[in-house]
Scaffold this active site. Structure first.
Site, short mmCIF file in Angstrom:
data_model
loop_
_atom_site.label_atom_id
_atom_site.label_comp_id
_atom_site.label_asym_id
_atom_site.label_seq_id
_atom_site.Cartn_x
_atom_site.Cartn_y
_atom_site.Cartn_z
N GLY A 251 52.82 32.06 43.58
CA GLY A 251 53.11 31.59 42.24
C GLY A 251 52.38 32.41 41.21
N ASP A 252 51.18 32.85 41.54
CA ASP A 252 50.40 33.74 40.68
C ASP A 252 50.78 35.20 40.89
OD1 ASP A 252 48.47 31.94 39.33
OD2 ASP A 252 47.81 31.51 41.36
N LEU A 253 50.81 35.64 42.15
CA LEU A 253 50.94 37.07 42.44
C LEU A 253 52.30 37.63 42.07
CD1 LEU A 253 49.09 37.16 45.88
CD2 LEU A 253 48.17 37.63 43.62
#
Length: 396
Positions: free
Chosen positions: A174-176
């Protein structure tokens, strides 16, 4: 010289999504200045540590995604620090932040304000639900982390075994993935500015990015009218494409092409399966029976034996842990484990290298992560020198 060696980036991000985005830019040669809140990035004290956490400047989490940057500690609510930041904005190419929508407005440092000081500025934000400038929704302003994005974006619903609960993907995708898309957006904006002289706002939302990542589930729902759910390690339309237990671990086999299927059956000494299920439709329609046949064959053999039998003929690989990865010569040959200094410890550590390979300007980690406020003198000193030069030029 990196491909982005002329690019100056002001990085107001913290934790993972924003720092990973600016890490990619730093690896490609950009001068990334990490503007840290008082006390520094929230993730600085996060483990693991090599020895005593009290003696170390930061843990592995911070080191991994902040390598090659310069650090400056500023309180944007303080008038002097705000002016110091604006002086840096005037000479920057890109500003990146990952606050909630509306946060920069509270400091009177929103995109519109910064653009007045630098009309060619590229301003980029990473948020859970995007920025109103690119599409207003009722979710904006809500906090979001990787787990929330994976849940909302459909990733968890299609991850895990059919009889198990929804499961997050191990890495913080979700971040990367959001960070990677944001980096692409920044580079596109830089290219546009080179042609037109025009800066712009770049916005990437975690929820949006997860929808993009679950592309298969989206089109399947549209075509069939049914929401896809968990299938374990198998594929909804390809077979065999799965993980199988071996005598000493697990192996993945992707033999959905007819040539690969025939080679797999030959390795299994099962010409009858190749003859009875000669096309993808017959194999997919009988996947339960065929999976059991392959599972029985794999279970009695070592992982290395299976991979040797299939090597060069069938896409297959062992399921590796990080110890296996550290021992893999391919990883070393591709420079995917990189040593960096670790302040406060006796020796270096290894972090993941950059997977983008370029022949003339190869991206690479350009040194360790910075100590908090390590580069104050050189950053604000250069800003003061630039202001003095401008004043002297005006007097002349």
């Amino acid at each position: 010289m990196g491909a982005l060696s002329s690019l100056r980036v002001l990085d107001l991000t913290q934790v993972l999504a924003g720092p990973y985005c600016t890490m990619l830019l730093a690896d490609m040669g950009a001068d990334v200045v990490k503007i840290e809140r008082p006390g520094g990035d929230l993730i600085r004290p996060n483990p693991p540590f090599l020895d005593d956490p009290e003696a170390e400047a930061y843990g592995g989490y911070f080191q991994s995604v902040n390598r090659g940057k310069r650090s400056l500690e500023l309180d944007l609510g303080d008038a002097d620090d705000r002016e110091a930041f604006l002086s840096l904005v005037e000479r920057a190419d890109v500003v990146v932040e990952n606050y909630r929508a509306g946060t920069m407005e509270k400091f009177d440092l929103d995109y519109e304000t910064l653009r007045e000081r630098n009309p060619e500025l590229i301003y980029s934000s990473i948020r859970g639900f995007g920025d109103p400038r690119t599409g207003e929704t009722d979710r904006q302003g809500q906090p979001s982390f990787d787990l929330v994005a994976q849940a909302l974006g459909g990733v968890m619903e299609i991850t895990g075994h059919p009889d198990g609960p929804p499961t997050k993907v191990g890495p913080g995708i979700g971040d990367l993935f959001t960070a990677t898309l944001n980096c692409i957006g920044i580079l596109a904006a830089v290219y546009h500015r080179e042609r037109t002289g025009e800066g712009q706002y770049v916005d990437t939302a975690m929820y949006d990015a997860m929808l993009s990542l679950t592309e298969r589930a989206i089109y399947q729902h549209s075509y069939t009218g049914e929401p896809p759910t968990r299938r374990g390690n198998s594929h909804p339309t390809l077979f065999p494409y799965d993980a199988f237990e071996t005598a000493d671990g697990y192996v993945v086999i992707a033999a959905f092409g007819t040539n690969h299927w025939r080679a797999l059956c030959e390795a299994m000494d099962r010409p009858d399966l190749a003859a009875d299920y000669p096309d993808p439709e017959s194999r997919l329609g009988n996947r339960t029976h065929l999976r059991a046949e392959i599972a029985d064959w794999a279970r009695s053999r070592a992982t290395d034996e299976i991979c040797s039998l299939l090597e060069g003929r069938v896409p297959a690989a062992p399921v590796q842990n990080t110890a296996d990865i550290f021992d893999d010569p391919h990883v070393r040959d591709r420079e995917m484990l990189v040593p960096v200094d670790q302040p406060g410890a006796d020796g270096s550590v290894e972090i993941a290298g950059n997977p983008i390979k370029m022949t003339e300007t190869p991206p690479r980690p350009r040194g360790r992560a910075p100590l908090l406020d390590e580069h104050r003198d050189e950053l604000l000193g250069s800003a003061t020198e630039a202001e003095t030069d401008a004043t002297e030029a005006a007097d002349d």
